[in-house]
Design a protein around this motif. Structure first.
Motif, PDB file in Angstrom:
ATOM      1  N   ASP A  48       0.867  -1.189   0.000  1.00  0.00           N
ATOM      2  CA  ASP A  48       0.000   0.000   0.000  1.00  0.00           C
ATOM      3  C   ASP A  48       0.903   1.238   0.000  1.00  0.00           C
ATOM      4  O   ASP A  48       1.330   1.714   1.048  1.00  0.00           O
ATOM      5  N   ILE A  49       1.208   1.710  -1.202  1.00  0.00           N
ATOM      6  CA  ILE A  49       2.155   2.818  -1.375  1.00  0.00           C
ATOM      7  C   ILE A  49       1.399   4.003  -1.955  1.00  0.00           C
ATOM      8  O   ILE A  49       0.646   3.838  -2.920  1.00  0.00           O
ATOM      9  N   ASP A  50       1.608   5.193  -1.400  1.00  0.00           N
ATOM     10  CA  ASP A  50       0.882   6.355  -1.917  1.00  0.00           C
ATOM     11  C   ASP A  50       1.270   6.598  -3.371  1.00  0.00           C
ATOM     12  O   ASP A  50       2.416   6.366  -3.768  1.00  0.00           O
ATOM     13  N   PRO A  51       0.337   7.073  -4.180  1.00  0.00           N
ATOM     14  CA  PRO A  51       0.577   7.158  -5.629  1.00  0.00           C
ATOM     15  C   PRO A  51       1.741   8.063  -6.018  1.00  0.00           C
ATOM     16  O   PRO A  51       2.326   7.900  -7.097  1.00  0.00           O
ATOM     17  N   ALA A  52       2.137   8.979  -5.156  1.00  0.00           N
ATOM     18  CA  ALA A  52       3.273   9.853  -5.491  1.00  0.00           C
ATOM     19  C   ALA A  52       4.611   9.128  -5.335  1.00  0.00           C
ATOM     20  O   ALA A  52       5.639   9.633  -5.788  1.00  0.00           O
ATOM     21  N   GLY A  53       4.602   7.980  -4.703  1.00  0.00           N
ATOM     22  CA  GLY A  53       5.848   7.237  -4.498  1.00  0.00           C
ATOM     23  C   GLY A  53       5.934   6.042  -5.419  1.00  0.00           C
ATOM     24  O   GLY A  53       5.009   5.754  -6.182  1.00  0.00           O
ATOM     25  N   ALA A  54       7.059   5.340  -5.357  1.00  0.00           N
ATOM     26  CA  ALA A  54       7.252   4.121  -6.121  1.00  0.00           C
ATOM     27  C   ALA A  54       7.520   2.981  -5.139  1.00  0.00           C
ATOM     28  O   ALA A  54       7.867   3.206  -3.981  1.00  0.00           O
ATOM     29  N   VAL A  55       7.345   1.749  -5.621  1.00  0.00           N
ATOM     30  CA  VAL A  55       7.666   0.579  -4.805  1.00  0.00           C
ATOM     31  C   VAL A  55       9.148   0.277  -4.946  1.00  0.00           C
ATOM     32  O   VAL A  55       9.667   0.204  -6.058  1.00  0.00           O
ATOM     33  N   SER A  56       9.822   0.122  -3.818  1.00  0.00           N
ATOM     34  CA  SER A  56      11.252  -0.188  -3.829  1.00  0.00           C
ATOM     35  C   SER A  56      11.474  -1.614  -3.349  1.00  0.00           C
ATOM     36  O   SER A  56      10.829  -2.067  -2.402  1.00  0.00           O
ATOM     37  N   ILE A  57      12.375  -2.320  -4.030  1.00  0.00           N
ATOM     38  CA  ILE A  57      12.878  -3.595  -3.515  1.00  0.00           C
ATOM     39  C   ILE A  57      14.319  -3.359  -3.094  1.00  0.00           C
ATOM     40  O   ILE A  57      15.138  -2.928  -3.910  1.00  0.00           O
ATOM     41  N   GLY A  58      14.626  -3.591  -1.837  1.00  0.00           N
ATOM     42  CA  GLY A  58      15.986  -3.415  -1.339  1.00  0.00           C
ATOM     43  C   GLY A  58      16.376  -4.569  -0.432  1.00  0.00           C
ATOM     44  O   GLY A  58      15.578  -5.477  -0.169  1.00  0.00           O
ATOM     45  N   ILE A  59      17.613  -4.542   0.031  1.00  0.00           N
ATOM     46  CA  ILE A  59      18.102  -5.548   0.972  1.00  0.00           C
ATOM     47  C   ILE A  59      18.794  -4.815   2.114  1.00  0.00           C
ATOM     48  O   ILE A  59      19.503  -3.838   1.881  1.00  0.00           O
TER      49      ILE A  59
ATOM     50  N   ALA B  36      23.127   2.593  12.313  1.00  0.00           N
ATOM     51  CA  ALA B  36      24.221   1.832  11.696  1.00  0.00           C
ATOM     52  C   ALA B  36      24.227   0.359  12.080  1.00  0.00           C
ATOM     53  O   ALA B  36      25.230  -0.320  11.906  1.00  0.00           O
ATOM     54  N   ARG B  37      23.095  -0.134  12.591  1.00  0.00           N
ATOM     55  CA  ARG B  37      23.030  -1.565  12.891  1.00  0.00           C
ATOM     56  C   ARG B  37      22.836  -2.394  11.627  1.00  0.00           C
ATOM     57  O   ARG B  37      23.012  -3.605  11.639  1.00  0.00           O
ATOM     58  N   PHE B  38      22.453  -1.738  10.518  1.00  0.00           N
ATOM     59  CA  PHE B  38      22.240  -2.442   9.261  1.00  0.00           C
ATOM     60  C   PHE B  38      22.933  -1.713   8.111  1.00  0.00           C
ATOM     61  O   PHE B  38      22.962  -0.473   8.092  1.00  0.00           O
ATOM     62  N   GLN B  39      23.463  -2.492   7.162  1.00  0.00           N
ATOM     63  CA  GLN B  39      23.834  -1.944   5.858  1.00  0.00           C
ATOM     64  C   GLN B  39      22.587  -1.991   4.984  1.00  0.00           C
ATOM     65  O   GLN B  39      21.841  -2.968   5.013  1.00  0.00           O
ATOM     66  N   GLN B  40      22.392  -0.932   4.199  1.00  0.00           N
ATOM     67  CA  GLN B  40      21.180  -0.842   3.401  1.00  0.00           C
ATOM     68  C   GLN B  40      21.533  -0.729   1.921  1.00  0.00           C
ATOM     69  O   GLN B  40      22.333   0.124   1.527  1.00  0.00           O
ATOM     70  N   PHE B  41      20.947  -1.611   1.125  1.00  0.00           N
ATOM     71  CA  PHE B  41      21.125  -1.589  -0.325  1.00  0.00           C
ATOM     72  C   PHE B  41      19.735  -1.329  -0.905  1.00  0.00           C
ATOM     73  O   PHE B  41      18.894  -2.232  -0.935  1.00  0.00           O
ATOM     74  N   ALA B  42      19.484  -0.114  -1.326  1.00  0.00           N
ATOM     75  CA  ALA B  42      18.127   0.297  -1.679  1.00  0.00           C
ATOM     76  C   ALA B  42      17.926   0.302  -3.196  1.00  0.00           C
ATOM     77  O   ALA B  42      18.889   0.348  -3.967  1.00  0.00           O
TER      78      ALA B  42
END
Lengths: 165, 165
Positions: A48-59, B36-42
């Protein structure tokens, strides 16, 4: 100052429903795909992401493991989008959440522990403790809103909380 | 009928760029989060879903492993959205893709093998072989468009392809 202890319960879809979704195979009607070579468990989370934003996949990857009991005094929420954390190997993690409200007391917090295979999706606006991990190097896949700017409210608890497994 | 053999190359972000994204920690500028407890790859993948649809998080689980050489004669594409597959434990998998075009010949296909930690995100419209897995019980997280209706075109190849590792 009085501390308040929160004991983590095993997470289930029912218990977590007021706060978000449990992401795991097997909890929804199963179909098959690709000539039945796969079982398919679809729509496990309400993205559920507001329309002004995009969906991000990260780690995100844990650098420093948390030990228990764990003391914390801040919760956060994301007004512009849901946020999912899914373990990329099998490991247990702990979340602390509260229902959407303007103000949160330690008494409003609920803690849940996963079984190693489960991920979570916080609904838009659910208060939660910032992510912690129990071992260095653990990786979570994150599905949330991009950009992250202007999408995080923090609330300092009146009394620090103590999280126990 | 002439068969055509396709040999899988190790996947890299550069090789896969015409077709989609490689989802893995470590390939983008890294930041930290939560003190800084996590590295983030966005922003590891371009999630591109048409506005009439929603983003779905699902899981698929392999029922029947594929052996190699693997023969197939069909590719598919999703005109309304990107589609990501991320392994939920560490395992290797193989994908076959072709650039967006109205027609695909076996000669247009490219095969890639992952290193066990990588996921992929097919860009909207990228032709690809339906998902296969190398062992029973392997689970992929899937991030794609919901509903799936009217979002899959299939194309039968003029000549069957033979995929080799």
């Amino acid at each position: 100052m009085t501390r308040r202890t929160i004991k983590a319960l095993p997470i289930t879809a029912e218990r977590f429903a007021p706060f978000g979704d449990v992401i795991v195979a097997g909890q929804v009607p199963m179909t098959t795909m690709n000539e039945a070579r796969f079982q398919q468990f679809a729509n496990l989370a309400n993205v559920d992401i507001d329309p002004a934003g995009a969906v991000s996949i990260g780690i995100v990857r844990s650098k420093s493991p948390t030990s228990f009991p764990y003391h914390f005094d801040m919760v956060e929420r994301h007004p512009l989008g849901s946020q999912a954390f899914i373990p990329l190997t099998e490991f247990v993690f702990v979340v602390v959440v509260a229902r959407p409200a303007e103000f949160v007391r330690v008494e409003d917090l609920h803690a849940f522990v996963t079984n190693g295979k489960q991920g979570v999706n916080y609904h838009r606006g659910t208060w939660h403790m910032p992510l912690i991990a129990m071992a260095e190097g653990q990786e979570f896949l994150v599905v949330d809103r991009s950009p992250a700017q202007d999408n995080c409210e923090e609330l300092i608890l009146e009394r620090p909380a103590v999280l126990e497994l």
